[in-house]
Design a protein around this motif. Sequence first.
Motif, PDB file in Angstrom:
ATOM      1  N   ARG A  82     -35.343 -46.792 -14.239  1.00  0.00           N
ATOM      2  CA  ARG A  82     -35.126 -45.326 -13.559  1.00  0.00           C
ATOM      3  C   ARG A  82     -36.129 -44.825 -12.608  1.00  0.00           C
ATOM      4  N   TRP A  83     -37.598 -45.018 -13.159  1.00  0.00           N
ATOM      5  CA  TRP A  83     -38.677 -44.516 -12.569  1.00  0.00           C
ATOM      6  C   TRP A  83     -38.697 -45.239 -11.226  1.00  0.00           C
ATOM      7  N   GLN A  84     -38.734 -46.585 -11.350  1.00  0.00           N
ATOM      8  CA  GLN A  84     -39.051 -47.492 -10.155  1.00  0.00           C
ATOM      9  C   GLN A  84     -38.034 -47.436  -8.933  1.00  0.00           C
ATOM     10  N   ASN A  85     -36.786 -46.822  -9.268  1.00  0.00           N
ATOM     11  CA  ASN A  85     -35.599 -46.838  -8.326  1.00  0.00           C
ATOM     12  C   ASN A  85     -35.588 -45.409  -7.917  1.00  0.00           C
ATOM     13  N   SER A  86     -36.567 -44.509  -8.329  1.00  0.00           N
ATOM     14  CA  SER A  86     -36.531 -43.295  -7.725  1.00  0.00           C
ATOM     15  C   SER A  86     -37.317 -43.227  -6.241  1.00  0.00           C
ATOM     16  N   ALA A  87     -36.800 -42.790  -5.229  1.00  0.00           N
ATOM     17  CA  ALA A  87     -37.149 -42.758  -3.706  1.00  0.00           C
ATOM     18  C   ALA A  87     -38.666 -42.535  -3.808  1.00  0.00           C
ATOM     19  N   ARG A  88     -39.005 -41.473  -4.479  1.00  0.00           N
ATOM     20  CA  ARG A  88     -40.279 -40.885  -4.550  1.00  0.00           C
ATOM     21  C   ARG A  88     -41.426 -42.123  -4.973  1.00  0.00           C
ATOM     22  N   VAL A  89     -41.100 -42.621  -6.090  1.00  0.00           N
ATOM     23  CA  VAL A  89     -41.936 -43.905  -6.786  1.00  0.00           C
ATOM     24  C   VAL A  89     -41.798 -45.196  -5.767  1.00  0.00           C
TER      25      VAL A  89
END
Length: 332
Positions: free
Chosen positions: A175-182
């Motif tokens: 989920r974290w890696q697929n956030s646009a910001r990350v």
Amino acid sequence: MSSDSLKLLPLPSGQRLVGRDDGVSLALHLDERALLRARRQDGRLVPLELAVEEQAEALWALAYWYFASDPLQQVVRLKLDTVAPALLASGLLVGEGSELRIERSLFWQLPGPFLRTAGSACYPQLMVMHPTGRRHPRRAPKPVGEVYRRFDATLGAWISLRTLDIDADLERFNRWQNSARVAAFWQEEGDLTKHRRYLEELACDPRVLTLIGCFDDEPFAYYEVYWAKEDRIAPFYEVGDYDRGIHMLVGEENHRGPHKVASWLSALTHYLFLEDPRTQRVVAEPRADNARMIGYMQAQGYHKAKEFDFPHKRAALMVQSREVFFECSRLA
């Protein structure tokens, strides 16, 4: 410190250190047990009825109470008639006679209860050859579980670090890696299968330790800690045998902001210097245009040594030295 101030500091052991200071005298309790009483005299603290065999616990607690209560406090001066030699040998106490003192920069280098594993300080050195042709020390086995815990008195929260568990943390990592910001900086978007393979490869790599950062035991960040001598960064500066490098991402939006970065970045750096006292530098290589992260790191004592080109990005070499960290840190 204000008159008659009362301060409570939780310890990683689950105990509570309570101090009461009226400006003339100080009393410390560990839970309900009286630990230390002292009065002030000529700029020094004079412990009352403190037996030599009780000094180690009481003076460590005294130092922690002072330095965590006031990030600007640099030294605690003491007057003791008799001193346990082990305290001088450990570095908790320095000086002699009436000039005894506890130094902030030395205190925070003592693992105390903050380092939750044995660390690799005692792992013997044996030089081996990396496939790239660089010689480096053989690395100690990676730790498992919680490796660092400290109550951040400024933030009023626990900051802790634990090793990543692929089964427990995979969905969170995905989920974290697929956030646009990350993704804008890490460029590691993908499905669960890709990310499991990614983490499994790192788990088998002796160069890298994967960590999860938590505030009050809530996971919020992912870190990759690597030995710089074996990393692609090595050719770009005069790398030391025990230099550590860090990659960082904050995945939870509610734990962003400079006050949170100040807490977790200082904790992560502190852990790496405690984990092996042979480590003299911690480095990072954020994208050169990531001005916000570079600014956060500079606020915590990192300096920008230079910019250089990786195949995939223009990077800034950020460096934190052991000397600067412990002399200038604001750990609380």
